[in-house]
Write a protein that holds these residues in place. Sequence first.
Motif, PDB file in Angstrom:
ATOM      1  N   MET A  76       1.619  -0.682  -8.696  1.00 36.56           N
ATOM      2  CA  MET A  76       2.686  -1.622  -8.356  1.00 36.56           C
ATOM      3  C   MET A  76       4.006  -1.014  -8.776  1.00 36.56           C
ATOM      4  O   MET A  76       4.153  -0.577  -9.901  1.00 36.56           O
ATOM      5  CB  MET A  76       2.459  -2.948  -9.073  1.00 36.56           C
ATOM      6  N   VAL A  87      -0.414  -7.627   1.263  1.00 32.69           N
ATOM      7  CA  VAL A  87      -1.098  -6.772   0.284  1.00 32.69           C
ATOM      8  C   VAL A  87      -2.453  -6.349   0.835  1.00 32.69           C
ATOM      9  O   VAL A  87      -2.828  -5.178   0.768  1.00 32.69           O
ATOM     10  CB  VAL A  87      -1.239  -7.494  -1.082  1.00 32.69           C
ATOM     11  N   THR A 137      -4.798  -6.924  -5.369  1.00 32.19           N
ATOM     12  CA  THR A 137      -4.583  -5.745  -6.207  1.00 32.19           C
ATOM     13  C   THR A 137      -3.858  -4.674  -5.412  1.00 32.19           C
ATOM     14  O   THR A 137      -4.168  -4.445  -4.252  1.00 32.19           O
ATOM     15  CB  THR A 137      -5.939  -5.170  -6.674  1.00 32.19           C
ATOM     16  N   VAL A 138      -2.898  -4.012  -6.050  1.00 31.78           N
ATOM     17  CA  VAL A 138      -2.247  -2.860  -5.438  1.00 31.78           C
ATOM     18  C   VAL A 138      -2.244  -1.723  -6.436  1.00 31.78           C
ATOM     19  O   VAL A 138      -2.207  -1.933  -7.632  1.00 31.78           O
ATOM     20  CB  VAL A 138      -0.797  -3.153  -4.979  1.00 31.78           C
ATOM     21  N   MET A 189      -1.927  -3.764   3.612  1.00 31.89           N
ATOM     22  CA  MET A 189      -1.623  -2.434   3.088  1.00 31.89           C
ATOM     23  C   MET A 189      -2.869  -1.771   2.503  1.00 31.89           C
ATOM     24  O   MET A 189      -3.115  -0.580   2.719  1.00 31.89           O
ATOM     25  CB  MET A 189      -0.533  -2.505   2.026  1.00 31.89           C
ATOM     26  N   ASN A 190      -3.675  -2.537   1.784  1.00 31.91           N
ATOM     27  CA  ASN A 190      -4.880  -1.976   1.181  1.00 31.91           C
ATOM     28  C   ASN A 190      -5.927  -1.601   2.221  1.00 31.91           C
ATOM     29  O   ASN A 190      -6.633  -0.604   2.060  1.00 31.91           O
ATOM     30  CB  ASN A 190      -5.463  -2.939   0.150  1.00 31.91           C
ATOM     31  N   THR A 246       5.482   0.651  -3.646  1.00 33.23           N
ATOM     32  CA  THR A 246       4.575  -0.366  -3.125  1.00 33.23           C
ATOM     33  C   THR A 246       5.353  -1.487  -2.457  1.00 33.23           C
ATOM     34  O   THR A 246       5.010  -1.914  -1.347  1.00 33.23           O
ATOM     35  CB  THR A 246       3.692  -0.927  -4.256  1.00 33.23           C
ATOM     36  N   GLY A 254      -1.650   4.374  -3.113  1.00 37.11           N
ATOM     37  CA  GLY A 254      -0.569   3.411  -3.037  1.00 37.11           C
ATOM     38  C   GLY A 254       0.633   3.899  -2.251  1.00 37.11           C
ATOM     39  O   GLY A 254       1.545   3.131  -1.975  1.00 37.11           O
ATOM     40  N   ILE A 292       5.103  -2.390   1.538  1.00 32.87           N
ATOM     41  CA  ILE A 292       4.721  -3.727   2.000  1.00 32.87           C
ATOM     42  C   ILE A 292       5.785  -4.255   2.952  1.00 32.87           C
ATOM     43  O   ILE A 292       5.473  -4.803   4.006  1.00 32.87           O
ATOM     44  CB  ILE A 292       4.491  -4.674   0.799  1.00 32.87           C
ATOM     45  N   LEU A 346      -9.728  -1.563  -6.680  1.00 32.86           N
ATOM     46  CA  LEU A 346      -9.012  -1.951  -5.457  1.00 32.86           C
ATOM     47  C   LEU A 346      -9.970  -2.546  -4.428  1.00 32.86           C
ATOM     48  O   LEU A 346      -9.626  -3.508  -3.753  1.00 32.86           O
ATOM     49  CB  LEU A 346      -8.278  -0.746  -4.866  1.00 32.86           C
TER      50      LEU A 346
END
Length: 187
Positions: free
Chosen positions: A42, A104, A38-39, A107-108, A46, A154, A50, A31
Amino acid sequence: MTVSRERSLWWEGALAGCLYFAATLVLAYPLTRHPATTVLPMGADTNLLIWLIQWDVHAFTSDPMSIFDANIYYPFRHTLAYAENVIGSAFIAAPVLWTTRNPVLAMNVVALLSCVLCGVGTYVLARRVGIGPLGAALAGLIFAFSPPRFFRLGQLHLTTVQWVPFCLAFVHGYLDSGRPRDLCWAC
């Protein structure tokens, strides 16, 4: 707590933050290598998270007083209350989303930053209650990377609990010193 002691605690917290940042880079691989694409994992959660972050950030700029009137389940009102509340995480994600337009990545960043902040918060709490620097660093590692929290990166609504150790640290600070500033930070 004296001013020099408080400055020393903040300096120690910054060093501990560097430790937790490095540990996050290593332990959250892959990640951390491709956070914009990348999540983990998924799936439906997720996708929901998002959307929640994007909606919250959109509502911040368009109509903050109607943040709970999300664009789902028309004609019902206050439909954001039907989902997990990630408004606090959206404050962290907002600058990333505004500058990159990549939900994405936003969120990461929130998920990875939660590891660092959980570790630093626990370190500060442990030092506040009298634990030595090495013990506090170990406590921060344990809380930041414990499997029940870390393996759910996640699921932001379950992992972004960094406010808990910070709140407890400021409550202890208030109980020890009686400073209203610590109570305000705890709130």
